[in-house]
Each structure stands twice: as structure tokens, then as C-alpha cells.
Design a protein around this motif. Structure first.
Motif, PDB file in Angstrom:
ATOM      1  N   ARG A 194      23.901  58.723 -21.012  1.00  0.00           N
ATOM      2  CA  ARG A 194      24.035  57.541 -21.859  1.00  0.00           C
ATOM      3  C   ARG A 194      24.102  56.247 -21.076  1.00  0.00           C
ATOM      4  O   ARG A 194      24.104  55.178 -21.650  1.00  0.00           O
ATOM      5  N   SER A 195      24.210  56.319 -19.778  1.00  0.00           N
ATOM      6  CA  SER A 195      24.289  55.089 -19.006  1.00  0.00           C
ATOM      7  C   SER A 195      23.202  55.095 -17.951  1.00  0.00           C
ATOM      8  O   SER A 195      22.766  56.138 -17.487  1.00  0.00           O
ATOM      9  N   GLY A 196      22.772  53.909 -17.575  1.00  0.00           N
ATOM     10  CA  GLY A 196      21.723  53.787 -16.598  1.00  0.00           C
ATOM     11  C   GLY A 196      22.239  53.807 -15.186  1.00  0.00           C
ATOM     12  O   GLY A 196      21.472  53.764 -14.235  1.00  0.00           O
ATOM     13  N   GLY A 197      23.541  53.824 -15.005  1.00  0.00           N
ATOM     14  CA  GLY A 197      24.117  53.843 -13.684  1.00  0.00           C
ATOM     15  C   GLY A 197      24.318  52.452 -13.102  1.00  0.00           C
ATOM     16  O   GLY A 197      24.850  52.311 -12.014  1.00  0.00           O
ATOM     17  N   THR A 198      23.910  51.407 -13.798  1.00  0.00           N
ATOM     18  CA  THR A 198      24.127  50.039 -13.321  1.00  0.00           C
ATOM     19  C   THR A 198      25.014  49.315 -14.307  1.00  0.00           C
ATOM     20  O   THR A 198      25.002  49.589 -15.501  1.00  0.00           O
ATOM     21  N   SER A 199      25.774  48.379 -13.799  1.00  0.00           N
ATOM     22  CA  SER A 199      26.663  47.625 -14.675  1.00  0.00           C
ATOM     23  C   SER A 199      25.898  46.512 -15.379  1.00  0.00           C
ATOM     24  O   SER A 199      24.757  46.195 -15.040  1.00  0.00           O
ATOM     25  N   TRP A 200      26.551  45.916 -16.349  1.00  0.00           N
ATOM     26  CA  TRP A 200      25.925  44.851 -17.128  1.00  0.00           C
ATOM     27  C   TRP A 200      25.618  43.650 -16.244  1.00  0.00           C
ATOM     28  O   TRP A 200      24.563  43.042 -16.359  1.00  0.00           O
ATOM     29  N   ASP A 201      26.546  43.299 -15.365  1.00  0.00           N
ATOM     30  CA  ASP A 201      26.320  42.143 -14.487  1.00  0.00           C
ATOM     31  C   ASP A 201      25.132  42.373 -13.569  1.00  0.00           C
ATOM     32  O   ASP A 201      24.319  41.466 -13.338  1.00  0.00           O
ATOM     33  N   ALA A 202      25.017  43.574 -13.035  1.00  0.00           N
ATOM     34  CA  ALA A 202      23.890  43.861 -12.148  1.00  0.00           C
ATOM     35  C   ALA A 202      22.575  43.810 -12.906  1.00  0.00           C
ATOM     36  O   ALA A 202      21.556  43.377 -12.367  1.00  0.00           O
ATOM     37  N   THR A 203      22.594  44.224 -14.139  1.00  0.00           N
ATOM     38  CA  THR A 203      21.366  44.206 -14.930  1.00  0.00           C
ATOM     39  C   THR A 203      20.981  42.783 -15.319  1.00  0.00           C
ATOM     40  O   THR A 203      19.817  42.402 -15.226  1.00  0.00           O
ATOM     41  N   MET A 204      21.949  41.983 -15.738  1.00  0.00           N
ATOM     42  CA  MET A 204      21.637  40.661 -16.262  1.00  0.00           C
ATOM     43  C   MET A 204      21.402  39.611 -15.171  1.00  0.00           C
ATOM     44  O   MET A 204      20.615  38.692 -15.366  1.00  0.00           O
ATOM     45  N   PHE A 205      22.092  39.721 -14.058  1.00  0.00           N
ATOM     46  CA  PHE A 205      22.019  38.657 -13.067  1.00  0.00           C
ATOM     47  C   PHE A 205      21.174  39.015 -11.844  1.00  0.00           C
ATOM     48  O   PHE A 205      21.094  38.245 -10.896  1.00  0.00           O
TER      49      PHE A 205
END
Length: 174
Positions: free
Chosen positions: A75-86
């Protein structure tokens, strides 16, 4: 319980009776209360006293906030939201798919031009019948007939089946 034409006369009393029967059977109670239902039903002879097990359970405390990264899973991509967005935009990579140029459109044939001419003539007869000196009583049926004929001919030109030269035993072709 007397029933009227469409159902019971006193719906609220009937509903209260059903709920009381269900609660006596143990439905609608928290799990810890259902084990005590048989014991408290025998000892609940005093009117107005509510047994201890029927009280509303206290609300559990909120769990402490954890700042650990999410565990990788399906269910998770292994990356956090901050890493994905920024992080950098992956669309700016030079190594991306470039589709080939589409094939050119086929040249229209004489039949397509005749169908287009018939369609435009039908529209012209419906919109401006007086421009060619024809009355609306004659131009309206002729315009509708021309439009219907052009649409029918256009639909008859649509190819059904595989393209010429295709082998039907090879399956779907993309």
C-alpha cells in the motif's frame, strides 16, 4: 399489536418493543457486556438500578504519535510525502518515451465527397429553402431525406471485420 391497512398503528411502540427484545438477547451491546447479559438478567430484579456492565465504556486514550517512516508494503511506495512532493520532477528526465509519428490520414475517395455534398445539400434545404426558390413544404421532406440518406451511406462505408490481408488466426492486432 393491532395492524392497520399499511402496518402497525403505533410505529414507535413497536420499534421500542423490537429493540428491547434485541437488547435482551444481547444484540447492540459491547462485547464485554454480552458475556454478563445472562448473569445480570437474573440479578436485575430491582427497578431503576442499572447494572455495572451496562454502563458506557470509557474512551481509550489516544495512541502516541509516531514519527517513524512507513514500512514498505503493497500500500505504500516506500517514499514519504515530502520526498515525493519536493524532489525533482521525473517528467524532466531525458530518457522518456517518445511516441512515433502517427500514420497519415487516408485520402478521401469520391464516395466520401458525394456523401459530404449530399449532407450539405440536406442542411441547406432545411435551413434556407427560399434561397433556391423552393417552398418549405417541398424543401423540408427533401432535406430530411438527403440528411438521412447521407448518414445511412456514411454508416454503410464503415468497415466491419479485419483489414484486408489480415490473418484471422493470429489473434488481436494492435
Amino acid at each position: 399489536m393491532s395492524r392497520g391497512k399499511d402496518g402497525p398503528e403505533d410505529v414507535d411502540a413497536t420499534f421500542a418493543e423490537i429493540v428491547a427484545d434485541l437488547r435482551a438477547a444481547g444484540f447492540g451491546l459491547p462485547e464485554s457486556d454480552t458475556a454478563d447479559t445472562a448473569d445480570t438478567a437474573d440479578t436485575a430484579g430491582t427497578a431503576g438500578a442499572e447494572p455495572e456492565s451496562r454502563r458506557t465504556p470509557e474512551r481509550p486514550a489516544d495512541p502516541p504519535a509516531v514519527e517513524a517512516p512507513p514500512e514498505p508494503g503493497w500500500r505504500s511506495g516506500g517514499t514519504s510525502w515530502d520526498a515525493t512532493m519536493f524532489s525533482d520532477d521525473p517528467a524532466e528526465d531525458d530518457e522518456h518515451y517518445v511516441p512515433p509519428d502517427p500514420p497519415p490520414l487516408p485520402r478521401p475517395k469520391l464516395g466520401a465527397f458525394l456523401i459530404l455534398l449530399l449532407f450539405l445539400a440536406g442542411l441547406f434545404l432545411l435551413i434556407l429553402p427560399g434561397a433556391i426558390g423552393v417552398g418549405p413544404t417541398v424543401a423540408t421532406p427533401l432535406g430530411i431525406l438527403a440528411l438521412a440518406t447521407s448518414i445511412a451511406l456514411l454508416l454503410l462505408r464503415v468497415r466491419q471485420g479485419p483489414p484486408p490481408g489480415a490473418d484471422p488466426s493470429t489473434g488481436a492486432q494492435v
